[in-house]
Scaffold this motif. Structure first.
Motif, PDB file in Angstrom:
ATOM      1  N   ASN A  60       0.815  -1.221   0.000  1.00 17.93           N
ATOM      2  CA  ASN A  60       0.000   0.000   0.000  1.00 17.93           C
ATOM      3  C   ASN A  60       0.845   1.266   0.000  1.00 17.93           C
ATOM      4  O   ASN A  60       0.411   2.321   0.472  1.00 17.93           O
ATOM      5  N   SER A  61       2.047   1.183  -0.542  1.00 18.35           N
ATOM      6  CA  SER A  61       2.921   2.347  -0.658  1.00 18.35           C
ATOM      7  C   SER A  61       3.045   2.764  -2.122  1.00 18.35           C
ATOM      8  O   SER A  61       2.866   1.934  -3.027  1.00 18.35           O
ATOM      9  N   PRO A  62       3.351   4.029  -2.411  1.00 15.16           N
ATOM     10  CA  PRO A  62       3.456   4.495  -3.795  1.00 15.16           C
ATOM     11  C   PRO A  62       4.501   3.731  -4.601  1.00 15.16           C
ATOM     12  O   PRO A  62       5.559   3.361  -4.099  1.00 15.16           O
ATOM     13  N   MET A  63       4.167   3.504  -5.873  1.00 14.25           N
ATOM     14  CA  MET A  63       5.032   2.741  -6.775  1.00 14.25           C
ATOM     15  C   MET A  63       5.799   3.687  -7.688  1.00 14.25           C
ATOM     16  O   MET A  63       5.575   4.893  -7.705  1.00 14.25           O
ATOM     17  N   PRO A  90       9.161  -1.138  -6.053  1.00 12.84           N
ATOM     18  CA  PRO A  90      10.574  -1.531  -6.001  1.00 12.84           C
ATOM     19  C   PRO A  90      10.976  -2.218  -4.700  1.00 12.84           C
ATOM     20  O   PRO A  90      12.144  -2.584  -4.539  1.00 12.84           O
ATOM     21  N   ARG A  91      10.050  -2.398  -3.780  1.00 15.11           N
ATOM     22  CA  ARG A  91      10.402  -2.920  -2.456  1.00 15.11           C
ATOM     23  C   ARG A  91      10.568  -4.436  -2.472  1.00 15.11           C
ATOM     24  O   ARG A  91       9.723  -5.163  -2.997  1.00 15.11           O
ATOM     25  N   LYS A  92      11.633  -4.903  -1.866  1.00 18.92           N
ATOM     26  CA  LYS A  92      11.973  -6.323  -1.894  1.00 18.92           C
ATOM     27  C   LYS A  92      10.865  -7.236  -1.374  1.00 18.92           C
ATOM     28  O   LYS A  92      10.568  -8.270  -1.986  1.00 18.92           O
ATOM     29  N   PRO A  93      10.199  -6.923  -0.254  1.00 26.97           N
ATOM     30  CA  PRO A  93       9.161  -7.823   0.247  1.00 26.97           C
ATOM     31  C   PRO A  93       7.971  -8.003  -0.711  1.00 26.97           C
ATOM     32  O   PRO A  93       7.220  -8.970  -0.590  1.00 26.97           O
ATOM     33  N   CYS A  94       7.811  -7.077  -1.656  1.00 27.13           N
ATOM     34  CA  CYS A  94       6.663  -7.147  -2.571  1.00 27.13           C
ATOM     35  C   CYS A  94       6.961  -7.918  -3.850  1.00 27.13           C
ATOM     36  O   CYS A  94       6.047  -8.212  -4.622  1.00 27.13           O
ATOM     37  N   GLY A 373      17.374   5.701  -3.381  1.00 25.05           N
ATOM     38  CA  GLY A 373      15.980   5.486  -3.013  1.00 25.05           C
ATOM     39  C   GLY A 373      15.791   4.686  -1.755  1.00 25.05           C
ATOM     40  O   GLY A 373      16.021   5.159  -0.653  1.00 25.05           O
ATOM     41  N   LEU A 374      15.389   3.398  -1.915  1.00 25.14           N
ATOM     42  CA  LEU A 374      14.967   2.615  -0.764  1.00 25.14           C
ATOM     43  C   LEU A 374      16.105   1.857  -0.087  1.00 25.14           C
ATOM     44  O   LEU A 374      15.861   1.038   0.779  1.00 25.14           O
ATOM     45  N   GLY A 375      17.325   2.075  -0.534  1.00 27.16           N
ATOM     46  CA  GLY A 375      18.450   1.393   0.095  1.00 27.16           C
ATOM     47  C   GLY A 375      18.380  -0.115  -0.069  1.00 27.16           C
ATOM     48  O   GLY A 375      18.161  -0.624  -1.161  1.00 27.16           O
ATOM     49  N   LYS A 376      18.537  -0.829   1.034  1.00 29.00           N
ATOM     50  CA  LYS A 376      18.589  -2.286   0.963  1.00 29.00           C
ATOM     51  C   LYS A 376      17.278  -2.890   0.484  1.00 29.00           C
ATOM     52  O   LYS A 376      17.251  -4.021  -0.004  1.00 29.00           O
ATOM     53  N   ASP A 378      15.465  -1.620  -1.900  1.00 28.65           N
ATOM     54  CA  ASP A 378      15.348  -1.381  -3.334  1.00 28.65           C
ATOM     55  C   ASP A 378      16.155  -2.464  -4.042  1.00 28.65           C
ATOM     56  O   ASP A 378      17.269  -2.246  -4.505  1.00 28.65           O
ATOM     57  N   SER A 379      15.587  -3.655  -4.101  1.00 25.47           N
ATOM     58  CA  SER A 379      16.358  -4.858  -4.414  1.00 25.47           C
ATOM     59  C   SER A 379      16.512  -5.144  -5.894  1.00 25.47           C
ATOM     60  O   SER A 379      17.247  -6.027  -6.273  1.00 25.47           O
ATOM     61  N   GLY A 380      15.823  -4.414  -6.739  1.00 27.67           N
ATOM     62  CA  GLY A 380      15.895  -4.724  -8.155  1.00 27.67           C
ATOM     63  C   GLY A 380      14.707  -5.554  -8.617  1.00 27.67           C
ATOM     64  O   GLY A 380      14.096  -6.282  -7.844  1.00 27.67           O
ATOM     65  N   MET A 381      14.389  -5.425  -9.878  1.00 30.39           N
ATOM     66  CA  MET A 381      13.229  -6.127 -10.448  1.00 30.39           C
ATOM     67  C   MET A 381      13.590  -7.559 -10.815  1.00 30.39           C
ATOM     68  O   MET A 381      14.713  -7.838 -11.229  1.00 30.39           O
ATOM     69  N   GLU A 382      12.616  -8.441 -10.687  1.00 28.24           N
ATOM     70  CA  GLU A 382      12.867  -9.865 -10.901  1.00 28.24           C
ATOM     71  C   GLU A 382      11.905 -10.492 -11.903  1.00 28.24           C
ATOM     72  O   GLU A 382      11.711 -11.696 -11.912  1.00 28.24           O
ATOM     73  N   TRP A 383      11.300  -9.678 -12.770  1.00 29.96           N
ATOM     74  CA  TRP A 383      10.387 -10.239 -13.758  1.00 29.96           C
ATOM     75  C   TRP A 383      11.120 -10.535 -15.066  1.00 29.96           C
ATOM     76  O   TRP A 383      12.164  -9.949 -15.360  1.00 29.96           O
TER      77      TRP A 383
END
Length: 418
Positions: A60-63, A90-94, A373-376, A378-383
């Motif tokens: 529920n945070s801005p993308m 961009p958040r790793k848990p998502c 940005g989100l530091g740790k 901001d894990s990178g995209m995995e698609w």
């Protein structure tokens, strides 16, 4: 063998597929609207999307904006202006969770001219299904194959911002300046040139309370939370403009065995050659091999566009692959069948393929983002690919000038975990 290998031959070594490929560019080519990364711009800055459209459905945070695409289709929807958007969290848990990537379509009518009869004819005349001409007409409009005068609806190139005219080589992602409703003759000319350049159960149409509520939501934005201020978003990806070309596949040479070489059968162990063949094929993901091979013909591509085309799948085994996998006939993949996307939740119409992002877009967007940005987190995209399916009727508010926001289908195929 690629399904296009025997069709539309340009010469002995190359084949044109009719798919429009987008390439990233730091400098403006023609289009000032279509771009990777950066910040979104709206059809009307006074009518942004509902605030909820900004948020990841997981946290529920801005993308962040992944792609904005000028989407006018004069040959299909001559009375509509269209804009397409793709956002990702961009958040790793998502990562790898439904709702972490979302797709939107903004549309408004600029005239009340007669609706195109093309779709009705397809339904009443099965023998005319999937003609080649509409796809070609779409291409010329998006990328502008010939010189012609364009207007707000009859834009020669959805990736270009040159409103006055279009010429050979125009960027298919262009944006026109507002003007009067296009005349039918302009639409016809546009269609001709556009052709040369340019990709479970469903709810019943508008009968359920949920669908009725959804239909009312985009045009009731005044009662919803506003679009967040830019300060609420993570650091955006760098902005890259788009250039485009038709996909061309090189034909691999067929290896030959010299006359003085003799082929002897391999000694087989176990139950025979069938076991060896099965073991070999089990090590390879056929879908991914086809996906990788196809992209390797044009490795710098970030976008594949073909309205009402067929998505290039990276897997047949995941949820998206099982839904969209084309039919098989005697072990040979064909492109005439295929599965179905979820129907439009707003009007009940079918959805059709419009474009997909491919892996090189990740390399472009994430270049130089270490520590941003989100530091740790901001894990990178995995698609491996993101497919956008849109309402085949381009459902839009009937009032001229009123903007309608629709969430469309984002089919995400994730990278295989090793």
């Amino acid at each position: 063998m690629d399904p296009y290998d025997s069709d539309s031959s340009i010469d002995e070594d190359f084949t044109d597929t009719g798919v429009l490929l987008g390439y990233s560019a730091e400098e403006i080519i023609e289009d000032t609207v279509s771009h990777l990364g950066g910040l979104p711009a709206w059809l009307d800055e006074k009518t942004p999307p509902p605030g909820d459209f900004a948020n990841c459905k997981v946290c529920n945070s801005p993308m962040l904006l992944l792609l904005e695409l000028h989407g006018d289709l004069p040959d299909h929807f001559p009375n509509d202006e269209r804009r397409l958007y793709m956002f990702g969290c961009p958040r790793k848990p998502c990562n790898r969770k439904p709702g972490s990537i979302r797709a939107y379509r903004a549309a408004r009518k600029v005239s009340l001219g007669a609706a195109p009869k093309q779709e009705e004819e397809k339904e009443t005349k099965p023998e005319e299904v999937a003609p080649q001409q509409p796809k070609q007409d779409l291409g010329a409009s998006l990328f502008g194959a010939t010189s012609l005068t364009s207007s707000v609806s009859a834009n020669t190139n959805p990736f270009s911002s040159n409103a006055g005219s279009s010429s050979a080589g125009d960027n298919p992602f262009a944006t026109p300046k507002p003007s009067a409703a296009p005349a039918q003759t302009s639409t016809t000319k546009l269609a001709e040139s556009f052709a040369d350049k340019v990709r479970l159960s469903s709810p019943e149409p508008s009968t359920s309370p949920a669908v009725t509520a959804l239909k009312a939501t985009p045009e009731s934005a005044g009662s919803l939370a506003p679009w967040p201020a830019q300060s609420a978003f993570p650091t955006p990806y760098q902005n890259y403009y788009l250039d485009a070309e038709y996909e061309t596949l090189s034909r691999p040479s067929t290896p030959t065995v010299p006359d003085n070489v003799q082929m002897e059968p391999m000694e087989e162990e176990g139950s025979g050659g069938a076991d060896i063949k099965d073991a070999f094929e089990s090590e390879l993901d056929k879908a991914f091999m086809k996906f990788s091979t196809r992209l390797a013909h044009n490795p710098e591509q970030v976008l594949r566009y073909e309205y009402r085309g067929t998505a290039l799948l990276s897997s047949y085994a995941d949820e998206v692959g099982k839904r969209l996998h084309p039919e098989h006939s005697a072990g040979r993949v064909t492109t005439t069948g295929g599965g179905h996307m979820p129907r439009c939740e707003y009007c009940g119409a079918e959805r059709v393929f419009e474009f997909q992002l491919v892996p090189h877009a990740i390399s472009v967007l994430e270049d130089g983002r270490e520590g941003v940005g989100l530091g740790k987190d901001d894990s990178g995209m995995e698609w491996s690919t993101i497919i956008m399916g849109v309402c085949a009727k381009d459902c839009t508010p009937e009032a001229i000038g009123q903007i309608g926001w629709r969430e469309e289908w984002a089919g995400v195929q994730w990278e295989e975990l090793k």
